[in-house]
Design an enzyme around this catalytic site. Sequence first.
Site, PDB file in Angstrom:
ATOM      1  N   SER A 125      41.481  27.030  31.510  1.00  0.00           N
ATOM      2  CA  SER A 125      41.917  28.099  30.595  1.00  0.00           C
ATOM      3  C   SER A 125      41.608  27.759  29.140  1.00  0.00           C
ATOM      4  O   SER A 125      41.372  28.652  28.322  1.00  0.00           O
ATOM      5  CB  SER A 125      43.420  28.333  30.742  1.00  0.00           C
ATOM      6  OG  SER A 125      43.691  28.912  31.981  1.00  0.00           O
ATOM      7  N   GLY A 139      43.081  33.752  20.593  1.00  0.00           N
ATOM      8  CA  GLY A 139      43.899  34.002  19.402  1.00  0.00           C
ATOM      9  C   GLY A 139      43.968  32.817  18.472  1.00  0.00           C
ATOM     10  O   GLY A 139      43.674  32.901  17.289  1.00  0.00           O
ATOM     11  N   GLU A 180      50.554  36.695  14.914  1.00  0.00           N
ATOM     12  CA  GLU A 180      50.587  37.224  16.284  1.00  0.00           C
ATOM     13  C   GLU A 180      52.009  37.646  16.603  1.00  0.00           C
ATOM     14  O   GLU A 180      52.945  37.332  15.861  1.00  0.00           O
ATOM     15  CB  GLU A 180      50.087  36.175  17.292  1.00  0.00           C
ATOM     16  CG  GLU A 180      48.560  36.111  17.320  1.00  0.00           C
ATOM     17  CD  GLU A 180      47.998  35.153  18.362  1.00  0.00           C
ATOM     18  OE1 GLU A 180      46.810  35.255  18.649  1.00  0.00           O
ATOM     19  OE2 GLU A 180      48.740  34.295  18.865  1.00  0.00           O
ATOM     20  N   HIS A 236      50.236  39.014  30.012  1.00  0.00           N
ATOM     21  CA  HIS A 236      49.674  39.400  28.708  1.00  0.00           C
ATOM     22  C   HIS A 236      49.495  40.910  28.714  1.00  0.00           C
ATOM     23  O   HIS A 236      48.994  41.475  29.695  1.00  0.00           O
ATOM     24  CB  HIS A 236      48.330  38.699  28.486  1.00  0.00           C
ATOM     25  CG  HIS A 236      47.872  38.747  27.057  1.00  0.00           C
ATOM     26  ND1 HIS A 236      47.441  39.903  26.462  1.00  0.00           N
ATOM     27  CD2 HIS A 236      47.798  37.781  26.109  1.00  0.00           C
ATOM     28  CE1 HIS A 236      47.115  39.643  25.201  1.00  0.00           C
ATOM     29  NE2 HIS A 236      47.323  38.359  24.960  1.00  0.00           N
ATOM     30  N   ARG A 259      55.784  39.608  23.835  1.00  0.00           N
ATOM     31  CA  ARG A 259      54.855  39.986  24.898  1.00  0.00           C
ATOM     32  C   ARG A 259      55.489  40.671  26.098  1.00  0.00           C
ATOM     33  O   ARG A 259      54.941  41.609  26.649  1.00  0.00           O
ATOM     34  CB  ARG A 259      54.196  38.717  25.432  1.00  0.00           C
ATOM     35  CG  ARG A 259      52.787  38.630  25.016  1.00  0.00           C
ATOM     36  CD  ARG A 259      52.206  37.358  25.440  1.00  0.00           C
ATOM     37  NE  ARG A 259      51.295  37.006  24.377  1.00  0.00           N
ATOM     38  CZ  ARG A 259      50.534  35.948  24.373  1.00  0.00           C
ATOM     39  NH1 ARG A 259      50.567  35.108  25.381  1.00  0.00           N
ATOM     40  NH2 ARG A 259      49.733  35.719  23.387  1.00  0.00           N
ATOM     41  N   HIS A 306      49.176  35.779  32.846  1.00  0.00           N
ATOM     42  CA  HIS A 306      48.492  35.034  31.786  1.00  0.00           C
ATOM     43  C   HIS A 306      48.916  33.569  31.707  1.00  0.00           C
ATOM     44  O   HIS A 306      48.083  32.693  31.510  1.00  0.00           O
ATOM     45  CB  HIS A 306      48.792  35.735  30.459  1.00  0.00           C
ATOM     46  CG  HIS A 306      48.087  35.171  29.274  1.00  0.00           C
ATOM     47  ND1 HIS A 306      46.717  35.121  29.174  1.00  0.00           N
ATOM     48  CD2 HIS A 306      48.569  34.633  28.114  1.00  0.00           C
ATOM     49  CE1 HIS A 306      46.380  34.583  28.006  1.00  0.00           C
ATOM     50  NE2 HIS A 306      47.486  34.267  27.360  1.00  0.00           N
ATOM     51  N   GLU A 324      49.891  23.305  30.678  1.00  0.00           N
ATOM     52  CA  GLU A 324      50.468  24.456  31.387  1.00  0.00           C
ATOM     53  C   GLU A 324      51.091  24.082  32.732  1.00  0.00           C
ATOM     54  O   GLU A 324      52.000  24.751  33.208  1.00  0.00           O
ATOM     55  CB  GLU A 324      49.396  25.545  31.554  1.00  0.00           C
ATOM     56  CG  GLU A 324      50.006  26.873  31.953  1.00  0.00           C
ATOM     57  CD  GLU A 324      49.033  28.030  31.876  1.00  0.00           C
ATOM     58  OE1 GLU A 324      48.037  27.942  31.128  1.00  0.00           O
ATOM     59  OE2 GLU A 324      49.284  29.032  32.574  1.00  0.00           O
ATOM     60  N   ARG A 333      56.915  32.549  26.475  1.00  0.00           N
ATOM     61  CA  ARG A 333      56.188  31.711  25.503  1.00  0.00           C
ATOM     62  C   ARG A 333      55.792  32.508  24.264  1.00  0.00           C
ATOM     63  O   ARG A 333      55.301  33.634  24.358  1.00  0.00           O
ATOM     64  CB  ARG A 333      54.922  31.158  26.148  1.00  0.00           C
ATOM     65  CG  ARG A 333      54.034  30.389  25.190  1.00  0.00           C
ATOM     66  CD  ARG A 333      52.839  29.839  25.914  1.00  0.00           C
ATOM     67  NE  ARG A 333      51.958  30.889  26.359  1.00  0.00           N
ATOM     68  CZ  ARG A 333      50.832  31.237  25.745  1.00  0.00           C
ATOM     69  NH1 ARG A 333      50.461  30.632  24.638  1.00  0.00           N
ATOM     70  NH2 ARG A 333      50.074  32.191  26.234  1.00  0.00           N
ATOM     71  N   SER A 365      50.640  27.360  23.302  1.00  0.00           N
ATOM     72  CA  SER A 365      50.318  26.466  24.420  1.00  0.00           C
ATOM     73  C   SER A 365      49.166  25.519  24.131  1.00  0.00           C
ATOM     74  O   SER A 365      49.152  24.403  24.656  1.00  0.00           O
ATOM     75  CB  SER A 365      50.077  27.234  25.715  1.00  0.00           C
ATOM     76  OG  SER A 365      49.194  28.254  25.512  1.00  0.00           O
TER      77      SER A 365
END
Length: 525
Positions: free
Chosen positions: A39, A45, A109, A227, A273, A334, A358, A369, A374
């Site tokens: 990932s 972002g 964000e 997400h 989110r 996500h 993760e 989160r 992360s």
Amino acid sequence: MVADFLVIGSGVAGLRAAIGLSGAGRVLILTKGSPAEGSSIYAQGGVAVASEEDDIALHRDDTLRAGKGLCREAAVQVLVEEGPARVQELIGWGACFDKAGEGYAFAREAAHSRDRIMRAGGDATGTEMVRALLAQARSLPQIAWRDHHFTVDLLKDGEGRCSGALVLDESSGAVKPVTARAVVLSTGGAGQIYARTTNPPVATGDGIAMAYRAGATMEDMEFVQFHPTALYLPATPQFLLSEAMRGEGGILRNIKGEAFMGRYHEMAEMAPRDIVSRAIWNEMVATSARHVYLDVTHLDPGFIRERFPTIYATCLRYDVDITEEMIPVCPSAHFMMGGVWTDTHGAASIPGLFAAGEVACAGVHGANRLASNSLLEGLVFGARAAEAAAAYAKGTESLRDGSKAWKAATDAESRSDQLAMEKLLNSLRRLMWAKVGIIRNREGLLSALVQLEKWEERLKGRRQTRRELEIQNMVTVGRLVATAALQREHSLGAHFRSDFPDEFSAGWDRHIQLSASAGGAVRVV
Ligand code: FAD
Ligand code: SIN
């Protein structure tokens, strides 16, 4: 094979751990497939970095607020305090983050109260971070690599300590023990258990499943982050549309063209989110549509092309010019907030086993989160796990393991079963999406568990090809998520129960921990 330290996985967390361990002995990094595939390279972002002293406290508060009271505060404190130094260190190793004038560019964000997201290449942050980490790791002679080596299971010695892993060499099919004084698990997430996911194909939850089989404690498995905005086009790969697009003014519209987020939260598009994902889900149900739209057509086209070059080019490849057309989007699995329980030094419940990134549940995310936390977690807890594993290993030695080597079946040998296995996997993904997804209830979870247990039974003793092992792991992870989701009879953060919509009922602040019982049942600790 024998090493002092085994690092399983070469994303941000594994690479940072390996670099940290290189001063303490011989490190062997094992990766299934090719080294960069995980990932981390897809992260768009950015990475959340508090740029000033007072922002560290605000970053902590934002993280705790998003986690809905279920973060472990000590872990969050570690994340926000040590994060800036870890990013600075990465810059020292050659990572190039985007600038605004003389200083670094900081973006906003969802659910962040300040602009604190650093990015690279506009929307290619993860690729740049992995590039710098790989270059640093490759310059260190103490680090050896085995890519295309799939870890099947963890090994334990007679005293119950983790002493290495059983590893499948994907090219020869040989399965052999690799022993070490300590093991750092950094195998990433498990998004592939869902029909819709932003995660790459390697995210099959292997680390979670193997740690569970070895007897480690799992925590917070019910919390899966969806997400809000993945590209929704039939017959097109699922592709993330960064939250930063909403941060720059992107608007969500239902298929009637109505902007709807203001009806759901005072922060509208910048709400947490889980709230945005559920709002989209509601709008999809209300309008009988399979998607909503993300609209950035009101922004300057030149700005969009420069700020989101990867997203712009990818959508264009699928015939969507995002500067002119609204983008069809739908929520997708996500990120796993839960995973292998660790303390704030990355130590799991099995001596000698450490976990970071993760795959781990260090307690920094709680029920939800905060965006861009992360990559930071991977750096901070990768470094911490390395320190703790090095300290632990001082009193141990790497023992030879008596496990017998065996040979996995080749794809050609198991061809006749492959279609049946892929069919099972598709059914698993659909089941998880429908019954253990964004909105859950008791009836759906119970029926999912019955099916998951049947599949687990059917797959027993069939540990043959890498693909079959991954599918078996995905069934195990699905079962852990469904079990924990059934236990939590209220709604909090990313876990929403339509039969228990209230957030705070008695015992809401308990963490659900699971481990394997001798009889094979999932035990609630
Ligand atoms: P990964 O990077 O997934 O690496 C896992 C490694 O383990 C891989 O090398 C894999 O091959 C290996 N592995 C797995 N199983 C085995 C096995 N059985 N044997 C051997 N090796 C194995 N987070 C942010 O903070 N900011 C963002 O902007 C952001 N954007 C994202 C965008 C996308 C599309 C995705 C999917 C995630 C995003 N995230 C973001 C989340 C973040 O990227 C991940 O949580 C993080 O990179 C995970 O890092 P990791 O090192 O734990 O795992
Ligand atoms: C995104 O760019 O929207 C993903 C950020 C994250 O997952 O932290």
